[in-house]
Scaffold this active site. Structure first.
Site, PDB file in Angstrom:
ATOM      1  CD1 TRP A 112      -2.535   1.747   0.453  1.00 32.02           C
ATOM      2  CD2 TRP A 112      -2.116   1.799   2.655  1.00 32.02           C
ATOM      3  NE1 TRP A 112      -3.303   2.746   1.005  1.00 32.02           N
ATOM      4  CE2 TRP A 112      -3.053   2.811   2.356  1.00 32.02           C
ATOM      5  CE3 TRP A 112      -1.711   1.642   3.979  1.00 32.02           C
ATOM      6  CZ2 TRP A 112      -3.582   3.652   3.315  1.00 32.02           C
ATOM      7  CZ3 TRP A 112      -2.229   2.470   4.937  1.00 32.02           C
ATOM      8  CH2 TRP A 112      -3.157   3.468   4.620  1.00 32.02           C
ATOM      9  CG  ASP A 172      -2.518  -2.599   7.411  1.00 30.00           C
ATOM     10  OD1 ASP A 172      -3.681  -2.485   7.825  1.00 30.00           O
ATOM     11  OD2 ASP A 172      -2.008  -1.795   6.585  1.00 30.00           O
ATOM     12  CE  LYS A 181     -10.033   0.232   2.962  1.00 29.07           C
ATOM     13  NZ  LYS A 181      -9.552   1.144   1.976  1.00 29.07           N
TER      14      LYS A 181
END
Ligand code: LMR
Length: 399
Positions: A132, A213, A248
């Site tokens: 990311w 993560d 999300k």
């Protein structure tokens, strides 16, 4: 002449910038396959029905807007650990486990990295190549040295397991390794169960600190299946940091809901670390925003709402996987030499398509299709109707 006249302009954020550019594009057929947000079959970014219901309840019942404690709501924290570790995980209620509510997963990562920067000043952080876009700059902004480990083989479009594990076996003791819990961003390629076991063994043997993560729990195979890797590491009884995002899986992006959990530490040490984290949080955001976390707490804490939410999440997951299948089939039908079957072997919002920056540029200029120059697309940005537009554009740009 100002005190800041020497300051140069920073480049715009690569991911957010795409959205800005797409918003300004007048082409009605434009497609934003950039930022990682779930879109439904009509291309909208919906508010989940369960979230609306929880918001209605909160509006009716809320008695105060008083500050939350610095570490956030205790109930939210316990429910978060339950979701991450499974309701019966022994670490859920252990005095050695602490969780702080944070503004989004990014807030959790920044808080974790501030702790590392202050308390482990010689530690470096290892991130996957690729990863990311924000991981590297989060380390830089926290003043931490950052290295990358090999992760993905773009020739085979799969996880490069041997070089990945070999690199972890070389991580110096005391360093920190960031791992994606599931739905690896940007590749969609996740370690299997055996590889996770090997990661846990290496963390133990090499004495590095894993930082998981977890931003997409529920988007690959299911809430428990997607946390299996994390749970494998947690069960190894290692000190472990987890930064998770609810953006999300609850679709509450702008509400900024996330958490930082410290697991597997000795209880007194965990309390000391919590006290330090609270000082840092107090000087960063003082106490966390409440609304989104209250929504998550309401839903996770009420069996009926929770079941409804799990149903909505399942529908999202199935749509993502369906788009993967359709895209792979449609690209295959173009009759190019490229094998796109990897799309269906990978999970989550993102696929690293292998589309070059040059082709990306042509597709954006000619057809207003926006995605990362690295070739990363958000698969959920596609619909049954727009997949053929994307494929035609790709074919025209490559022939
Ligand atoms: C992404 O990678 O697009 C998402 O994680 C959204 C973000 O904050 O960058």
């Amino acid at each position: 002449m100002s005190l800041f006249s020497h300051v140069s302009a920073a480049p715009p954020d690569a991911i957010y910038h795409l959205t800005t550019a797409c918003n300004m594009d007048p082409n009605p057929q434009k497609l934003n396959l950039g930022v990682g947000v779930y879109k439904d079959a009509s291309g909208n970014i919906p508010v989940q029905r369960t979230v609306k219901e929880a918001e209605r309840q909160i509006l009716t019942e809320e008695q105060t807007k008083n500050y939350l404690p610095i570490e956030g709501s205790a109930e939210f924290s316990a429910l978060t650990r339950g979701l991450l570790l499974g309701c019966h995980g022994s670490l859920v209620d252990s005095p050695a486990s602490v969780t702080l509510q944070t503004p989004g997963g990014t807030g959790a990562l920044r808080l974790a990295l501030e702790l590392i920067s202050r308390q482990l000043p010689t530690a470096a952080v290892w991130i996957s190549d690729p990863t990311w876009a924000n991981h590297g700059q989060l380390c830089t902004q926290a003043g931490i040295a950052c290295h990358s480990y090999p992760y993905y083989n773009s020739a085979t479009q799969s996880l490069d397991t041997d070089p990945f594990l070999a690199a972890l076996a070389q991580v110096p003791a005391g360093d920190v390794v960031i791992l994606h819990g599931c739905c690896h961003n940007p590749t969609g390629a996740d370690p299997d169960r055996d590889t996770w076991r090997e990661i846990a063994n290496l963390a133990q043997a090499r004495e590095f600190l894993p930082l998981v993560d977890m931003a997409y729990q529920g988007f690959a195979r299911g809430l428990d299946q997607d946390a299996a890797g994390l749970r494998t590491v947690a069960e190894a009884d290692l000190p472990l940091l987890v930064c998770n995002s609810f953006s999300k899986n609850f679709g509450v992006y702008r509400e900024r809901v996330g958490a930082l959990s410290l697991l597997g530490f000795e209880a007194a040490e965990a309390r000391r670390l919590l006290s330090q984290l609270k000082v840092m949080a107090r000087t960063l955001w003082s106490s966390p925003p409440s609304h989104g976390a209250q929504v998550v707490e309401h839903i996770l804490g009420q069996p009926e709402l929770r079941m409804q939410w799990e149903g909505e999440l399942q529908a999202m997951r199935e749509r993502i996987n369906e788009m993967r299948r359709l895209l792979a089939a449609s690209l295959q039908d173009l009759g190019t030499d490229t094998d796109f079957s990897f799309l269906v072997r990978q999970y989550g919002l993102f696929a690293l398509t292998g589309i070059t920056p040059e082709v990306n540029e042509i597709m954006r200029r000619r057809d207003s299709i926006y995605f990362m120059p690295t070739g990363r697309i958000n698969v959920a940005g596609l619909t049954v109707e727009t997949i053929s537009y994307f494929c035609r554009s790709y074919r025209a740009a490559t022939t």
